[in-house]
Design a protein around this motif. Structure first.
Motif, PDB file in Angstrom:
ATOM      1  N   MET A 221       0.817  -1.220   0.000  1.00  0.00           N
ATOM      2  CA  MET A 221       0.000   0.000   0.000  1.00  0.00           C
ATOM      3  C   MET A 221       0.847   1.265   0.000  1.00  0.00           C
ATOM      4  O   MET A 221       0.453   2.303   0.522  1.00  0.00           O
ATOM      5  CB  MET A 221      -0.938  -0.024   1.200  1.00  0.00           C
ATOM      6  N   PHE A 222       2.017   1.226  -0.629  1.00  0.00           N
ATOM      7  CA  PHE A 222       2.952   2.354  -0.529  1.00  0.00           C
ATOM      8  C   PHE A 222       2.462   3.627  -1.191  1.00  0.00           C
ATOM      9  O   PHE A 222       2.951   4.712  -0.880  1.00  0.00           O
ATOM     10  CB  PHE A 222       4.362   1.991  -0.992  1.00  0.00           C
ATOM     11  N   ARG A 223       1.504   3.558  -2.079  1.00  0.00           N
ATOM     12  CA  ARG A 223       0.900   4.802  -2.586  1.00  0.00           C
ATOM     13  C   ARG A 223       0.245   5.580  -1.445  1.00  0.00           C
ATOM     14  O   ARG A 223       0.254   6.813  -1.433  1.00  0.00           O
ATOM     15  CB  ARG A 223      -0.142   4.463  -3.639  1.00  0.00           C
ATOM     16  N   PHE A 224      -0.285   4.870  -0.460  1.00  0.00           N
ATOM     17  CA  PHE A 224      -0.975   5.485   0.665  1.00  0.00           C
ATOM     18  C   PHE A 224      -0.027   5.775   1.827  1.00  0.00           C
ATOM     19  O   PHE A 224      -0.158   6.806   2.483  1.00  0.00           O
ATOM     20  CB  PHE A 224      -2.108   4.569   1.156  1.00  0.00           C
ATOM     21  N   THR A 225       0.922   4.871   2.094  1.00  0.00           N
ATOM     22  CA  THR A 225       1.799   5.034   3.253  1.00  0.00           C
ATOM     23  C   THR A 225       3.040   5.869   2.963  1.00  0.00           C
ATOM     24  O   THR A 225       3.591   6.496   3.866  1.00  0.00           O
ATOM     25  CB  THR A 225       2.263   3.654   3.773  1.00  0.00           C
ATOM     26  N   HIS A 226       3.494   5.881   1.697  1.00  0.00           N
ATOM     27  CA  HIS A 226       4.715   6.587   1.324  1.00  0.00           C
ATOM     28  C   HIS A 226       4.481   7.451   0.078  1.00  0.00           C
ATOM     29  O   HIS A 226       5.137   7.276  -0.955  1.00  0.00           O
ATOM     30  CB  HIS A 226       5.853   5.593   1.041  1.00  0.00           C
ATOM     31  N   PRO A 227       3.535   8.383   0.145  1.00  0.00           N
ATOM     32  CA  PRO A 227       3.183   9.146  -1.059  1.00  0.00           C
ATOM     33  C   PRO A 227       4.330   9.969  -1.631  1.00  0.00           C
ATOM     34  O   PRO A 227       4.418  10.129  -2.858  1.00  0.00           O
ATOM     35  CB  PRO A 227       2.026  10.034  -0.592  1.00  0.00           C
ATOM     36  N   ASP A 228       5.209  10.493  -0.787  1.00  0.00           N
ATOM     37  CA  ASP A 228       6.321  11.301  -1.294  1.00  0.00           C
ATOM     38  C   ASP A 228       7.352  10.431  -2.009  1.00  0.00           C
ATOM     39  O   ASP A 228       7.744  10.704  -3.145  1.00  0.00           O
ATOM     40  CB  ASP A 228       6.990  12.076  -0.158  1.00  0.00           C
ATOM     41  N   LEU A 229       7.806   9.378  -1.335  1.00  0.00           N
ATOM     42  CA  LEU A 229       8.782   8.470  -1.938  1.00  0.00           C
ATOM     43  C   LEU A 229       8.221   7.859  -3.215  1.00  0.00           C
ATOM     44  O   LEU A 229       8.898   7.823  -4.248  1.00  0.00           O
ATOM     45  CB  LEU A 229       9.149   7.370  -0.933  1.00  0.00           C
ATOM     46  N   TYR A 230       7.004   7.414  -3.150  1.00  0.00           N
ATOM     47  CA  TYR A 230       6.344   6.778  -4.291  1.00  0.00           C
ATOM     48  C   TYR A 230       6.185   7.770  -5.452  1.00  0.00           C
ATOM     49  O   TYR A 230       6.593   7.490  -6.587  1.00  0.00           O
ATOM     50  CB  TYR A 230       4.976   6.279  -3.818  1.00  0.00           C
ATOM     51  N   GLY A 231       5.625   8.925  -5.165  1.00  0.00           N
ATOM     52  CA  GLY A 231       5.356   9.909  -6.213  1.00  0.00           C
ATOM     53  C   GLY A 231       6.616  10.475  -6.840  1.00  0.00           C
ATOM     54  O   GLY A 231       6.695  10.632  -8.069  1.00  0.00           O
ATOM     55  N   HIS A 232       7.606  10.807  -6.022  1.00  0.00           N
ATOM     56  CA  HIS A 232       8.846  11.377  -6.575  1.00  0.00           C
ATOM     57  C   HIS A 232       9.618  10.353  -7.404  1.00  0.00           C
ATOM     58  O   HIS A 232      10.267  10.712  -8.393  1.00  0.00           O
ATOM     59  CB  HIS A 232       9.714  11.940  -5.447  1.00  0.00           C
ATOM     60  N   THR A 233       9.542   9.088  -7.006  1.00  0.00           N
ATOM     61  CA  THR A 233      10.177   8.032  -7.809  1.00  0.00           C
ATOM     62  C   THR A 233       9.560   7.984  -9.200  1.00  0.00           C
ATOM     63  O   THR A 233      10.270   7.882 -10.214  1.00  0.00           O
ATOM     64  CB  THR A 233      10.012   6.665  -7.118  1.00  0.00           C
ATOM     65  N   ILE A 234       8.248   8.102  -9.264  1.00  0.00           N
ATOM     66  CA  ILE A 234       7.548   8.093 -10.549  1.00  0.00           C
ATOM     67  C   ILE A 234       7.884   9.335 -11.362  1.00  0.00           C
ATOM     68  O   ILE A 234       8.174   9.256 -12.567  1.00  0.00           O
ATOM     69  CB  ILE A 234       6.030   7.984 -10.313  1.00  0.00           C
ATOM     70  N   ALA A 235       7.869  10.496 -10.715  1.00  0.00           N
ATOM     71  CA  ALA A 235       8.157  11.746 -11.425  1.00  0.00           C
ATOM     72  C   ALA A 235       9.568  11.748 -12.004  1.00  0.00           C
ATOM     73  O   ALA A 235       9.790  12.193 -13.139  1.00  0.00           O
ATOM     74  CB  ALA A 235       7.971  12.932 -10.478  1.00  0.00           C
ATOM     75  N   GLU A 236      10.530  11.239 -11.242  1.00  0.00           N
ATOM     76  CA  GLU A 236      11.910  11.183 -11.731  1.00  0.00           C
ATOM     77  C   GLU A 236      12.027  10.263 -12.926  1.00  0.00           C
ATOM     78  O   GLU A 236      12.748  10.554 -13.887  1.00  0.00           O
ATOM     79  CB  GLU A 236      12.838  10.734 -10.599  1.00  0.00           C
ATOM     80  N   PHE A 237      11.336   9.139 -12.885  1.00  0.00           N
ATOM     81  CA  PHE A 237      11.359   8.218 -14.023  1.00  0.00           C
ATOM     82  C   PHE A 237      10.767   8.875 -15.267  1.00  0.00           C
ATOM     83  O   PHE A 237      11.323   8.748 -16.368  1.00  0.00           O
ATOM     84  CB  PHE A 237      10.585   6.943 -13.710  1.00  0.00           C
ATOM     85  N   ILE A 238       9.651   9.551 -15.102  1.00  0.00           N
ATOM     86  CA  ILE A 238       9.012  10.196 -16.253  1.00  0.00           C
ATOM     87  C   ILE A 238       9.951  11.211 -16.881  1.00  0.00           C
ATOM     88  O   ILE A 238      10.122  11.247 -18.111  1.00  0.00           O
ATOM     89  CB  ILE A 238       7.690  10.858 -15.833  1.00  0.00           C
ATOM     90  N   ASP A 239      10.593  12.030 -16.064  1.00  0.00           N
ATOM     91  CA  ASP A 239      11.530  13.022 -16.593  1.00  0.00           C
ATOM     92  C   ASP A 239      12.670  12.346 -17.339  1.00  0.00           C
ATOM     93  O   ASP A 239      13.067  12.771 -18.428  1.00  0.00           O
ATOM     94  CB  ASP A 239      12.086  13.874 -15.454  1.00  0.00           C
ATOM     95  N   ASP A 240      13.197  11.274 -16.774  1.00  0.00           N
ATOM     96  CA  ASP A 240      14.306  10.557 -17.395  1.00  0.00           C
ATOM     97  C   ASP A 240      13.854   9.850 -18.668  1.00  0.00           C
ATOM     98  O   ASP A 240      14.539   9.891 -19.695  1.00  0.00           O
ATOM     99  CB  ASP A 240      14.877   9.539 -16.415  1.00  0.00           C
ATOM    100  N   ALA A 241      12.690   9.212 -18.626  1.00  0.00           N
ATOM    101  CA  ALA A 241      12.209   8.450 -19.780  1.00  0.00           C
ATOM    102  C   ALA A 241      11.886   9.361 -20.946  1.00  0.00           C
ATOM    103  O   ALA A 241      12.187   9.043 -22.101  1.00  0.00           O
ATOM    104  CB  ALA A 241      10.973   7.639 -19.383  1.00  0.00           C
ATOM    105  N   ILE A 242      11.285  10.513 -20.669  1.00  0.00           N
ATOM    106  CA  ILE A 242      10.903  11.426 -21.743  1.00  0.00           C
ATOM    107  C   ILE A 242      12.144  12.069 -22.360  1.00  0.00           C
ATOM    108  O   ILE A 242      12.216  12.307 -23.558  1.00  0.00           O
ATOM    109  CB  ILE A 242       9.946  12.517 -21.224  1.00  0.00           C
ATOM    110  N   THR A 243      13.151  12.310 -21.539  1.00  0.00           N
ATOM    111  CA  THR A 243      14.392  12.887 -22.055  1.00  0.00           C
ATOM    112  C   THR A 243      15.172  11.865 -22.866  1.00  0.00           C
ATOM    113  O   THR A 243      15.744  12.171 -23.925  1.00  0.00           O
ATOM    114  CB  THR A 243      15.283  13.372 -20.884  1.00  0.00           C
ATOM    115  N   ALA A 244      15.162  10.619 -22.392  1.00  0.00           N
ATOM    116  CA  ALA A 244      16.011   9.588 -23.002  1.00  0.00           C
ATOM    117  C   ALA A 244      15.369   8.920 -24.207  1.00  0.00           C
ATOM    118  O   ALA A 244      16.056   8.356 -25.037  1.00  0.00           O
ATOM    119  CB  ALA A 244      16.345   8.523 -21.958  1.00  0.00           C
ATOM    120  N   ALA A 245      14.022   8.960 -24.307  1.00  0.00           N
ATOM    121  CA  ALA A 245      13.342   8.225 -25.382  1.00  0.00           C
ATOM    122  C   ALA A 245      12.403   9.144 -26.137  1.00  0.00           C
ATOM    123  O   ALA A 245      11.595   9.830 -25.526  1.00  0.00           O
ATOM    124  CB  ALA A 245      12.557   7.056 -24.795  1.00  0.00           C
TER     125      ALA A 245
END
Length: 255
Positions: A221-245
Motif C-alpha cells: 500500500m505504498f501509494r498510501f503510506t509513502h506518497p512522497d517516496l512513491y510519487g517522486h520516484t515516478i516523477a523522476e522516471f518520467i523526466d528521465d524516460a521522456i528525455t532519453a526516449a
C-alpha cells in the motif's frame, strides 16, 4: 506541434479499491498535468477496464499511464494494445498473470455470498491482512489493517469487489508483454505478501524497455503510506524516460 514538443499528462489508474489519487498523493506531481479517475463499478473483465481507461485518454496526444496494484494490471493490458499517445508506463504492485494461490481466489470470490456485515467484517478484514506490511507503522503516513479495511468499506461495494476478483482469476497477458513498446518502470515494494516478487520479475523479463526500482521499507500500500517516496520516484522516471526516449516510440493505436 510535433509529438516531441508535447508535455505528457500523468494518468493515474486506481488500485482494487477503485479509489482515485487524493490531493496528498498527487503532491509530488505538482506543476504537471495530471488526470485521475475512480474505477467503474461492477466490471468483471480486465479488458473492459482497459476499454474504460482508453476512453478517458482518447483526447490526449501524449500521456503516461501510472497504475497502482489492480490499476497496474489495467494499465499493462492497455499498453499491450500500443495505444497512440502513450509515451511511458509505470506499474506498481501489479502482475502479468494472476499470482494468487487458487484458494485465495476461491475465498475472495466467495464474497458474493457474504452479506453486508460478513463482507465488511470478514472478507475485508482478510483482504486488509494481505495488504498490510511490517513497515506500515513507521511509514510517512502510518496506517493499520483497519485503515485499509475502512478504505474498502468507504469505496468498494461488495459487487465491485467480487467482480474485480473475477476479472483476475484467469488473467494472463504474459504472451503479450513484448507488445509494450514504451519505457516502463516497475515500482516494487520491499515487502509485498499479496503479490510477491515473482510478478515483477516476469514483467521485467517480458517487457523489452523495463526497469525496476524496489522502494525500501515499503509494503503493497505504498501509494498510501509513502506518497512522497512513491510519487517522486515516478516523477523522476518520467523526466528521465521522456528525455532519453523520443515520443515517436509510442504505438499506432492498434489492439
Amino acid at each position: 506541434m510535433c509529438s516531441s514538443d508535447l508535455v505528457p499528462t500523468i494518468v493515474t489508474i486506481p488500485c482494487f479499491s477503485g479509489t482515485p489519487w487524493d490531493d496528498r498523493q498527487l503532491q509530488p506531481f505538482a506543476g504537471r498535468e495530471v488526470r485521475t479517475m475512480r474505477l467503474p463499478e461492477g466490471l468483471d473483465n480486465v479488458e473492459a477496464y482497459a476499454d474504460f481507461v482508453a476512453e478517458q485518454v482518447a483526447d490526449l496526444d501524449s500521456y503516461v499511464l501510472v497504475g497502482d496494484s489492480f490499476g497496474a494490471v489495467i494499465a499493462l493490458t492497455l499498453a499491450t494494445r500500443q495505444p497512440a499517445g502513450l509515451v511511458a508506463l509505470v506499474l506498481s504492485g501489479g502482475f502479468a498473470a494472476n499470482p494468487l494461490p487458487r484458494w485465495k481466489g476461491i475465498a475472495s470470490r466467495a464474497s458474493r455470498f457474504a452479506g453486508g456485515p460478513l463482507y465488511r467484517q470478514g472478507t475485508l478484514r482478510f483482504h486488509a491482512f494481505q495488504l498490510a506490511s511490517k513497515f506500515d507503522a513507521h511509514a510517512e503516513i502510518p496506517l493499520t489493517q483497519n485503515d485499509y479495511r475502512q478504505l474498502f468499506v468507504a469505496n468498494t461495494p461488495r459487487r465491485s469487489y467480487t467482480a474485480r476478483v473475477t476479472s483476475v482469476i484467469d488473467f494472463d497477458v504474459r504472451d503479450r508483454l513484448d507488445r509494450v513498446n514504451v519505457p516502463t518502470l516497475l515500482v516494487t515494494p520491499q515487502d509485498d505478501k499479496l503479490v510477491g516478487d515473482h510478478a515483477a520479475k516476469e514483467m521485467l523479463a517480458g517487457i523489452s524497455d523495463a526497469r525496476e526500482v524496489v522502494l525500501p521499507n515499503t509494503g503493497h500500500m505504498f501509494r498510501f503510506t509513502h506518497p512522497d517516496l512513491y510519487g517522486h520516484t515516478i516523477a523522476e522516471f518520467i523526466d528521465d524516460a521522456i528525455t532519453a526516449a523520443p515520443f515517436e516510440r509510442s504505438g499506432d493505436g492498434g489492439r
